[in-house]
Design a protein around this motif. Structure first.
Motif, mmCIF file in Angstrom:
data_model
loop_
_atom_site.group_PDB
_atom_site.id
_atom_site.type_symbol
_atom_site.label_atom_id
_atom_site.label_comp_id
_atom_site.label_asym_id
_atom_site.label_seq_id
_atom_site.Cartn_x
_atom_site.Cartn_y
_atom_site.Cartn_z
ATOM 1 N N GLY A 157 0.778 -1.083 -0.043
ATOM 2 C CA GLY A 157 0.007 0.069 0.102
ATOM 3 C C GLY A 157 0.986 1.372 0.017
ATOM 4 O O GLY A 157 2.167 1.182 -0.005
ATOM 5 N N ASP A 158 0.123 2.383 0.183
ATOM 6 C CA ASP A 158 0.962 3.669 0.076
ATOM 7 C C ASP A 158 1.601 3.898 1.118
ATOM 8 O O ASP A 158 2.663 4.370 1.355
ATOM 9 C CB ASP A 158 -0.118 4.869 -0.170
ATOM 10 C CG ASP A 158 -1.472 4.455 0.776
ATOM 11 O OD1 ASP A 158 -2.282 3.800 0.306
ATOM 12 O OD2 ASP A 158 -1.651 5.397 1.328
ATOM 13 N N GLY A 159 0.965 3.488 2.390
ATOM 14 C CA GLY A 159 1.580 3.533 3.575
ATOM 15 C C GLY A 159 2.949 2.654 3.841
ATOM 16 O O GLY A 159 3.683 3.190 4.311
ATOM 17 N N GLN A 185 -0.775 -0.424 -4.339
ATOM 18 C CA GLN A 185 -2.091 0.224 -4.464
ATOM 19 C C GLN A 185 -2.302 1.422 -3.566
ATOM 20 O O GLN A 185 -2.223 1.370 -2.300
ATOM 21 C CB GLN A 185 -2.803 -0.942 -3.920
ATOM 22 C CG GLN A 185 -3.255 -2.143 -4.852
ATOM 23 C CD GLN A 185 -4.011 -3.241 -4.400
ATOM 24 O OE1 GLN A 185 -5.235 -2.996 -4.140
ATOM 25 N NE2 GLN A 185 -3.488 -4.487 -3.994
ATOM 26 N N ASN A 187 -4.456 3.431 -2.456
ATOM 27 C CA ASN A 187 -5.961 3.680 -1.852
ATOM 28 C C ASN A 187 -6.301 4.679 -1.160
ATOM 29 O O ASN A 187 -7.319 4.818 -0.483
ATOM 30 C CB ASN A 187 -6.376 2.272 -1.401
ATOM 31 C CG ASN A 187 -5.744 2.061 0.123
ATOM 32 O OD1 ASN A 187 -5.061 2.807 0.615
ATOM 33 N ND2 ASN A 187 -6.105 0.752 0.731
ATOM 34 N N TYR A 189 -5.326 6.124 1.629
ATOM 35 C CA TYR A 189 -5.126 5.942 3.188
ATOM 36 C C TYR A 189 -3.995 4.756 3.538
ATOM 37 O O TYR A 189 -4.042 3.722 3.207
ATOM 38 C CB TYR A 189 -6.494 5.950 3.951
ATOM 39 C CG TYR A 189 -7.165 7.278 3.881
ATOM 40 C CD1 TYR A 189 -7.256 8.144 4.866
ATOM 41 C CD2 TYR A 189 -7.914 7.162 2.582
ATOM 42 C CE1 TYR A 189 -7.861 9.219 4.517
ATOM 43 C CE2 TYR A 189 -8.784 8.406 2.432
ATOM 44 C CZ TYR A 189 -8.711 9.578 3.435
ATOM 45 O OH TYR A 189 -9.509 10.531 3.475
ATOM 46 N N ALA A 190 -3.672 5.099 4.816
ATOM 47 C CA ALA A 190 -2.924 4.077 5.724
ATOM 48 C C ALA A 190 -3.501 4.111 6.903
ATOM 49 O O ALA A 190 -3.428 5.009 7.728
ATOM 50 C CB ALA A 190 -1.387 4.266 5.629
HETATM 51 MG MG LIG Z 1 -3.208 2.529 1.824
#
Ligand SMILES: [Mg+2]
Ligand SMILES: Cc1ncc(C[n+]2csc(CCOP(=O)(O)OP(=O)(O)O)c2C)c(N)n1
Length: 354
Positions: A157-159, A185, A187, A189-190
């Motif tokens: 994820g982005d986080g 991905q 999305n 938010y983390a």
């Molecule tokens: Mg995320």
């Protein structure tokens, strides 16, 4: 430097439904849609099973079906996949029995084929953020040294881009030109941390510049565009072209997990905007326009998906073969002494340790 000004970053089909250079056949396009419907049906069922106390915490993927299915569909069976806790649609696309996925959520198993653990190409989910990136780089390096015609794809994820493992995985891959596709991905938010607070970079894709390889930004709600860019990156990797970082821009429509409440930190209008970009609606529109897909076709797919999920739930809940000592298996080819001891204690004194 804005993302658009960065010539290593390509934006595919913003808001549209590009199929890329190679037209997918009706069968291929329909199969991607069908898998997304199955994934969403599973997702909805898993949330209600959690609400009924029948499974543990679950991380919904609603809204991210196109990113997950499009990426996994581009893989050959022999390519390695390293997914996260949210990537159930990748498992669906990879043909992992949904019963196995549910068994994991019931606390039994980790999708590893018990009959053939050595043939493992779809790895178990990772919950510690970004730890799977160096694994994917390492297995890519091994494949390169052995001369195998395979690539690895790692999802995160982005986080995860704030973790040291992200840097280590990408840096090593760039230096040694491993056949690895880094599939992020984004999305939004983390958990509750928005993407803008995660990194000061304009895009995630542009981070590839620092590691000396290509970054691609793709519309993550367009299953055909995702399939296209991931296919290209895998082909490049297998032809000795090295790694690629792909940023699939998407949105987590649901909660972070079934124990999270996004109304505490998220604007409802934002979710409503993203609803207009729903990946299933978009690909259904494409099927309608290109292939005359109709309501009856859709009902048939939904019915098939509902039955498939019901079958998997029944099979998983009938399973009674959980052996706690199995938790010691599959990590080492030769079990170390301390684990051997712990395993023996568990078997010899179950009343103390269960
Ligand atoms: Mg995320
Ligand atoms: C090493 C580590 N630190 C913190 C956590 C707690 N945690 C679980 S999910 C999550 C957010 C991850 O966000 P992202 O990478 O964007 O993935 P997403 O959940 O959005 O799919 C965090 C911080 C964790 N699991 N592992």
């Amino acid at each position: 430097m804005s993302s658009e000004a960065n010539n290593l970053v390509r934006v595919m089909s913003p808001g549209g439904s590009a199929v890329g250079d190679r037209e997918l056949s009706e069968r291929e396009a329909t199969a991607l849609y069908e898998t997304m419907v199955l994934a969403r049906t599973f997702d909805e069922k898993a949330i209600s099973l959690h609400r009924q106390g029948r499974i543990g915490t679950y991380a919904p993927m609603r809204g991210q079906e196109a990113a997950q299915v499009g990426a996994a569909a581009a893989l050959a069976d022999s390519d390695y996949l390293f997914p996260t806790y949210r990537d159930h649609a990748m498992y669906v696309q990879r043909g992992i029995d949904l019963r196995e996925v549910l068994l994991h959520l019931l606390g039994d198993g980790n999708y590893i084929d018990r009959e053939d653990p050595d043939g493992l190409t779809t790895f178990p989910i990772t919950i510690p953020i970004a730890t799977q990136l160096p694994h994917a780089t390492g297995i890519g390096m091994a494949a390169k040294l052995k001369g195998d015609d395979v690539a690895s794809l790692v999802s995160f994820g982005d986080g995860a881009t704030s973790e040291g493992d992200f840097h280590e995985g990408l840096n090593f891959a760039g230096v040694f030109q491993t056949p690895t596709v880094f599939f992020c991905q984004n999305n939004g938010y983390a958990i509750s941390v928005p993407r803008e607070r995660q990194t000061a970079s304009a895009t995630i894709a542009q981070k590839a510049n620092a590691y000396g390889f290509d970054g691609v930004r793709v519309d993550g709600n367009d299953v055909f565009a995702v399939h296209e860019v991931v296919s290209e990156a895998l082909e490049k990797a297998k032809n000795g072209g090295g790694p690629t970082l792909i940023e699939a821009v998407t949105y987590r429509r649901g909660a972070h997990t079934t124990t999270d409440d996004p109304t505490k930190y998220r604007d409802e209008d934002e979710a409503a905007d993203w609803l207009q970009q729903d990946p299933l609606d978009r690909s259904r529109t494409y099927l309608e326009e290109e292939f005359g897909w109709g309501e009856e076709d859709d009902e048939a797919v939904q019915q098939w998906a509902t039955e498939e999920v019901a079958r998997a739930v029944k099979a998983a809940e009938e399973h009674t073969g959980f052996e706690p000592e199995e938790m010691f298996e599959h990590a080492y080819s030769e079990m170390p002494d301390h684990l051997r001891r712990q395993r023996r204690q568990l078997v010899d004194e179950p009343e103390v340790h269960h």
